[in-house]
Write a protein that holds these residues in place. Structure first.
Motif, PDB file in Angstrom:
ATOM      1  N   GLU A 490     -39.993  21.815  -6.036  1.00 27.24           N
ATOM      2  CA  GLU A 490     -40.428  21.587  -7.415  1.00 27.24           C
ATOM      3  C   GLU A 490     -41.625  20.635  -7.464  1.00 27.24           C
ATOM      4  O   GLU A 490     -42.531  20.806  -8.270  1.00 27.24           O
ATOM      5  CB  GLU A 490     -39.279  21.024  -8.256  1.00 27.24           C
ATOM      6  N   LEU A 491     -41.634  19.626  -6.585  1.00 26.34           N
ATOM      7  CA  LEU A 491     -42.787  18.733  -6.530  1.00 26.34           C
ATOM      8  C   LEU A 491     -44.028  19.482  -6.082  1.00 26.34           C
ATOM      9  O   LEU A 491     -45.139  19.248  -6.588  1.00 26.34           O
ATOM     10  CB  LEU A 491     -42.515  17.562  -5.583  1.00 26.34           C
ATOM     11  N   ALA A 492     -43.860  20.390  -5.128  1.00 28.95           N
ATOM     12  CA  ALA A 492     -44.994  21.180  -4.640  1.00 28.95           C
ATOM     13  C   ALA A 492     -45.542  22.081  -5.746  1.00 28.95           C
ATOM     14  O   ALA A 492     -46.762  22.299  -5.838  1.00 28.95           O
ATOM     15  CB  ALA A 492     -44.575  22.009  -3.431  1.00 28.95           C
ATOM     16  N   LYS A 493     -44.647  22.604  -6.602  1.00 23.73           N
ATOM     17  CA  LYS A 493     -45.084  23.466  -7.705  1.00 23.73           C
ATOM     18  C   LYS A 493     -45.681  22.667  -8.852  1.00 23.73           C
ATOM     19  O   LYS A 493     -46.455  23.184  -9.654  1.00 23.73           O
ATOM     20  CB  LYS A 493     -43.892  24.280  -8.245  1.00 23.73           C
ATOM     21  N   GLY A 494     -45.279  21.396  -8.960  1.00 21.89           N
ATOM     22  CA  GLY A 494     -45.671  20.578 -10.102  1.00 21.89           C
ATOM     23  C   GLY A 494     -47.099  20.072 -10.012  1.00 21.89           C
ATOM     24  O   GLY A 494     -47.868  20.414  -9.117  1.00 21.89           O
ATOM     25  N   THR A 495     -47.441  19.210 -10.943  1.00 21.85           N
ATOM     26  CA  THR A 495     -48.796  18.670 -11.019  1.00 21.85           C
ATOM     27  C   THR A 495     -49.008  17.581  -9.967  1.00 21.85           C
ATOM     28  O   THR A 495     -48.042  16.976  -9.482  1.00 21.85           O
ATOM     29  CB  THR A 495     -49.045  18.064 -12.406  1.00 21.85           C
ATOM     30  N   PRO A 496     -50.260  17.287  -9.606  1.00 20.12           N
ATOM     31  CA  PRO A 496     -50.529  16.167  -8.697  1.00 20.12           C
ATOM     32  C   PRO A 496     -49.975  14.849  -9.241  1.00 20.12           C
ATOM     33  O   PRO A 496     -49.524  14.004  -8.457  1.00 20.12           O
ATOM     34  CB  PRO A 496     -52.059  16.142  -8.615  1.00 20.12           C
ATOM     35  N   ASN A 497     -49.994  14.703 -10.553  1.00 21.98           N
ATOM     36  CA  ASN A 497     -49.465  13.483 -11.175  1.00 21.98           C
ATOM     37  C   ASN A 497     -47.971  13.339 -10.908  1.00 21.98           C
ATOM     38  O   ASN A 497     -47.473  12.238 -10.639  1.00 21.98           O
ATOM     39  CB  ASN A 497     -49.748  13.502 -12.674  1.00 21.98           C
ATOM     40  N   MET A 498     -47.239  14.455 -10.967  1.00 22.69           N
ATOM     41  CA  MET A 498     -45.803  14.418 -10.704  1.00 22.69           C
ATOM     42  C   MET A 498     -45.536  14.042  -9.251  1.00 22.69           C
ATOM     43  O   MET A 498     -44.659  13.216  -8.975  1.00 22.69           O
ATOM     44  CB  MET A 498     -45.171  15.778 -11.023  1.00 22.69           C
ATOM     45  N   ARG A 499     -46.299  14.620  -8.341  1.00 25.33           N
ATOM     46  CA  ARG A 499     -46.106  14.300  -6.924  1.00 25.33           C
ATOM     47  C   ARG A 499     -46.426  12.833  -6.651  1.00 25.33           C
ATOM     48  O   ARG A 499     -45.710  12.160  -5.899  1.00 25.33           O
ATOM     49  CB  ARG A 499     -46.979  15.214  -6.052  1.00 25.33           C
ATOM     50  N   ALA A 500     -47.494  12.336  -7.250  1.00 26.40           N
ATOM     51  CA  ALA A 500     -47.856  10.930  -7.061  1.00 26.40           C
ATOM     52  C   ALA A 500     -46.791  10.019  -7.659  1.00 26.40           C
ATOM     53  O   ALA A 500     -46.477   8.963  -7.089  1.00 26.40           O
ATOM     54  CB  ALA A 500     -49.216  10.655  -7.692  1.00 26.40           C
ATOM     55  N   TYR A 501     -46.224  10.427  -8.786  1.00 29.12           N
ATOM     56  CA  TYR A 501     -45.218   9.594  -9.454  1.00 29.12           C
ATOM     57  C   TYR A 501     -43.994   9.411  -8.569  1.00 29.12           C
ATOM     58  O   TYR A 501     -43.366   8.347  -8.593  1.00 29.12           O
ATOM     59  CB  TYR A 501     -44.824  10.239 -10.782  1.00 29.12           C
ATOM     60  N   TYR A 502     -43.679  10.440  -7.806  1.00 32.50           N
ATOM     61  CA  TYR A 502     -42.543  10.289  -6.890  1.00 32.50           C
ATOM     62  C   TYR A 502     -42.971   9.674  -5.558  1.00 32.50           C
ATOM     63  O   TYR A 502     -42.413   8.668  -5.116  1.00 32.50           O
ATOM     64  CB  TYR A 502     -41.849  11.622  -6.634  1.00 32.50           C
ATOM     65  N   ASP A 503     -43.936  10.244  -4.915  1.00 31.19           N
ATOM     66  CA  ASP A 503     -44.281   9.819  -3.560  1.00 31.19           C
ATOM     67  C   ASP A 503     -44.880   8.412  -3.505  1.00 31.19           C
ATOM     68  O   ASP A 503     -44.663   7.671  -2.544  1.00 31.19           O
ATOM     69  CB  ASP A 503     -45.261  10.815  -2.930  1.00 31.19           C
ATOM     70  N   ALA A 504     -45.636   8.049  -4.544  1.00 29.30           N
ATOM     71  CA  ALA A 504     -46.311   6.747  -4.527  1.00 29.30           C
ATOM     72  C   ALA A 504     -45.582   5.698  -5.360  1.00 29.30           C
ATOM     73  O   ALA A 504     -45.995   4.543  -5.379  1.00 29.30           O
ATOM     74  CB  ALA A 504     -47.744   6.899  -5.047  1.00 29.30           C
ATOM     75  N   TYR A 505     -44.504   6.101  -6.029  1.00 29.02           N
ATOM     76  CA  TYR A 505     -43.782   5.176  -6.915  1.00 29.02           C
ATOM     77  C   TYR A 505     -42.274   5.300  -6.723  1.00 29.02           C
ATOM     78  O   TYR A 505     -41.625   4.441  -6.134  1.00 29.02           O
ATOM     79  CB  TYR A 505     -44.184   5.460  -8.361  1.00 29.02           C
ATOM     80  N   ALA A 506     -41.699   6.371  -7.215  1.00 30.40           N
ATOM     81  CA  ALA A 506     -40.292   6.746  -6.960  1.00 30.40           C
ATOM     82  C   ALA A 506     -39.268   5.748  -7.466  1.00 30.40           C
ATOM     83  O   ALA A 506     -38.151   5.705  -6.954  1.00 30.40           O
ATOM     84  CB  ALA A 506     -40.062   7.025  -5.480  1.00 30.40           C
ATOM     85  N   CYS A 507     -39.614   4.941  -8.457  1.00 32.81           N
ATOM     86  CA  CYS A 507     -38.550   4.141  -9.084  1.00 32.81           C
ATOM     87  C   CYS A 507     -37.603   5.062  -9.849  1.00 32.81           C
ATOM     88  O   CYS A 507     -36.410   4.785  -9.939  1.00 32.81           O
ATOM     89  CB  CYS A 507     -39.154   3.100 -10.028  1.00 32.81           C
TER      90      CYS A 507
END
Length: 609
Positions: A490-507
């Motif tokens: 789902e992260l791969a299908k989602g927007t770059p913003n969504m991936r960054a929100y998890y991979d670079a933040y993930a709170c």
């Protein structure tokens, strides 16, 4: 009482009126009870829940560093991968008065008690500070009471205690010490403050600011002030004592936090123009959790006041009226450019500290700074004159506009705001509805794990469910990686913003989907369907996930080995809940979810309608 600090009869009237208006401010929360709306973002979805969770798990006064809270981010009893949960040290200390209030009272009642305390402390502290040090003359009675009342309306987050609104009271105590007036009440304020504020959010920065004030004054006077130094030492020591578990864990790295993977290069733009834009925004509109309000009015009054002071050749006042906005600007610059420092330090030991702990939170000082500036600026105009009254009324309008939560509750009282628009406390946590889910599953909640979809996991956690997903500011890094496997597609299908929100933040370790995006608040009057969900069910089961609590229907549930158990509705709830059971490989679902995918879709459509 010294004549300078005496209260005149008109001032007593102003104080009674201000107290009455503060009661009016609190009234919607009392009248509506649990029907009141409370801010969800960074409140009901997290910090509010943490305070209640300590009571729920009976760990409020547990000071053992090895204690772990298993209600979130812990794997199930039969999981292939073992995770114990969140270390107790990651939560608020049991020595904090807010923790005590949530332990002794029901959660909503505790919130109202703290609401009264936080805003009351704000009014009292600002009034005492202005009366003694900024607007002491009797003819400024109306202005000082009014500014204190306006400061009390700063819409700061109640879960932070007096971190914001208590600053004027603390400054009042330290200025007294600086003037060698060591009354016992000043020491009492200093002793209590660390236990009703939060070191991580504001405490460290308050200590730094007080240290700088004392240093400047003592260098100017060329004389040590041992009372002031002792007060600052005592404040710092009590902060260390009250938050010792969190501080010990940070210094000694008792576990590797997910925060070490914060990537400011992906979370924030590295373009200078965007950092300047961020500076301007914070200058004109302080951070939401510190109490956001438009500062244009105060800034305009300060500019007009500085002009008046220069005309009168009152250079001392002009220095303050120009210097304080510049100080506010410096604080905003520190925040806006902080990520450059973190990126420059890289993976060094110091860089990791700057990444894990946000040393840019001096912006928690901004509300107090702005209102002191406001009071100083008013001095340049005629006391009780038309300009002063105009400025006060204009700022009142600004504060009413800033208090979105309060305006929503006034709208609820008058019937102009519905539950569908802004859910109440009762509707958001939906205790009756989740009791139905609990009874339907029919097992001890500690024996299985759930994951939420389309809603904040705090809802399930509040109702005693053990969730794989959660919103946590600090948790062990390995869990971030294990959870990511569930949502990788789902992260791969989602927007770059969504991936960054998890991979670079993930709170927020949430069950993200490309179709729903970063939205976690789907009420029962909304009708989105998930048609192309792709989760790694094996990874979900590896963590012990047995049920999905979803606020939206999943049309291709069978493709993800999810069996629709039942649908739950309740008139008091904001949600409509679809309960899915996670099915092992090779096990065919029965009942509602049996049949071909086309048959399943038809059955779900019939249930939804």
């Amino acid at each position: 009482m010294p004549p300078r600090f005496a209260t005149t009869n008109p001032e007593k009237t102003y104080l009674f009126i201000a107290a009455g208006l503060l009661m009016l401010y609190v009234f919607p929360y009392v009248w509506l009870g649990e029907g009141a709306h409370l801010t969800v973002h960074d409140n009901l979805d997290s910090d509010f829940l943490y305070l209640y969770l300590l009571k729920l798990t009976n760990t409020a006064f547990d000071f053992n560093l090895s204690t772990v809270i298993p209600n979130m981010m812990s794997s199930g009893p039969h999981a292939a991968t073992a995770f114990g949960g969140i270390p107790r040290s990651a939560f608020r200390t049991g020595l904090n008065l807010e923790v005590l209030s949530f332990y002794l009272a029901a959660p909503y009642t505790a919130h109202v008690i703290n609401l009264v305390a936080v805003h009351g402390i704000g009014f009292l502290g600002m009034y005492l500070l202005l009366k003694k040090y900024v607007l002491p003359e009797s003819h400024w009675a109306l202005a000082r009471v009014s500014v204190a009342f306006l400061f009390a309306l700063v819409p700061c987050y109640i879960v932070h205690g007096a971190s914001v609104t208590g600053q004027p009271l603390l400054l009042f105590a330290f200025l007294n010490l600086l003037n060698r007036q060591g009354h016992w009440s000043n020491w009492l304020i200093i002793v209590l403050f660390p236990f009703y504020s939060f070191f991580v959010w504001a405490g460290l920065f308050i200590c730094v600011a007080l240290g700088l004030i004392g240093l400047v004054v003592m260098l100017r006077d060329r004389q040590m002030n041992w009372d002031y130094c002792s007060g600052l030492f005592l404040l710092s020591l009590l902060y260390l004592a009250s938050e010792w578990e969190l501080i010990y864990g940070f210094v000694n790295e008792t576990y590797i936090s997910h925060r070490v993977e914060f990537n400011y290069g992906r979370l924030r733009s590295m373009q200078l123009k965007n950092s300047w834009h961020r500076t301007r925004n914070l200058f004109l509109w302080p951070m939401f959790n510190t109490g956001a309000f438009l500062t244009r009015g105060i800034f305009a009054v300060a500019i007009a006041g500085a002009y008046q002071a220069l005309r009168k050749r009152d250079f001392r006042s002009a220095k303050w009226l120009i210097g304080l906005p510049l100080l506010a600007l410096l604080i905003c610059l520190i925040h806006a450019f902080y990520h450059y420092v973190v990126m420059w330090l890289g993976d060094s030991s110091l860089g990791m500290k700057f990444r894990v702990f946000q040393f840019d939170r001096f912006y928690f000082l901004l509300p107090t700074l702005w209102f002191i500036l406001f009071a100083l600026a008013l001095r340049q105009f005629e006391a009780n004159g038309r300009w002063v009254k105009f400025f006060l009324v204009a700022q009142l309008v600004t504060m009413i506009v800033a208090n979105k939560e309060w305006r929503i509750n006034v709208g609820k009282m008058t019937g102009h705001v519905t539950e569908d628009e802004h859910p109440s406390f009762r509707a958001f946590f939906a205790e009756k509805q989740f009791a139905q889910l609990r009874n339907y599953i029919g097992k001890p909640q500690s024996d299985y794990r759930v994951i939420c979809l389309g809603m904040h996991p705090s809802v399930a956690q509040f109702n005693g469910f053990y969730t794989l997903d959660s919103y946590q500011n600090n948790y062990p890094l390995p869990y971030k990686h294990a959870f990511r496997k569930i949502i990788a597609t789902e992260l791969a299908k989602g927007t770059p913003n969504m991936r960054a929100y998890y991979d670079a933040y993930a709170c927020r370790t949430y069950l993200y989907t490309a179709e729903l995006g970063l939205n976690y608040l789907f009420g029962k009057t909304q009708h989105p369907h998930l048609k192309h969900l792709q989760i790694d069910t094996d990874a979900l089961m590896a963590l012990g996930g047995e049920y999905v609590i979803s606020a939206v229907p999943i049309d291709n549930a069978a493709e993800n080995r999810l069996h629709l158990e039942s649908i739950f509705t309740n008139t008091e709830s904001y949600w409509k809940v679809w309960l899915y059971k996670v099915m092992p490989t090779g096990v065919e679902p029965q009942g509602i979810m049996s049949g071909t995918p086309t048959d399943v879709t038809k059955k779900i459509h019939a249930l939804n309608t």
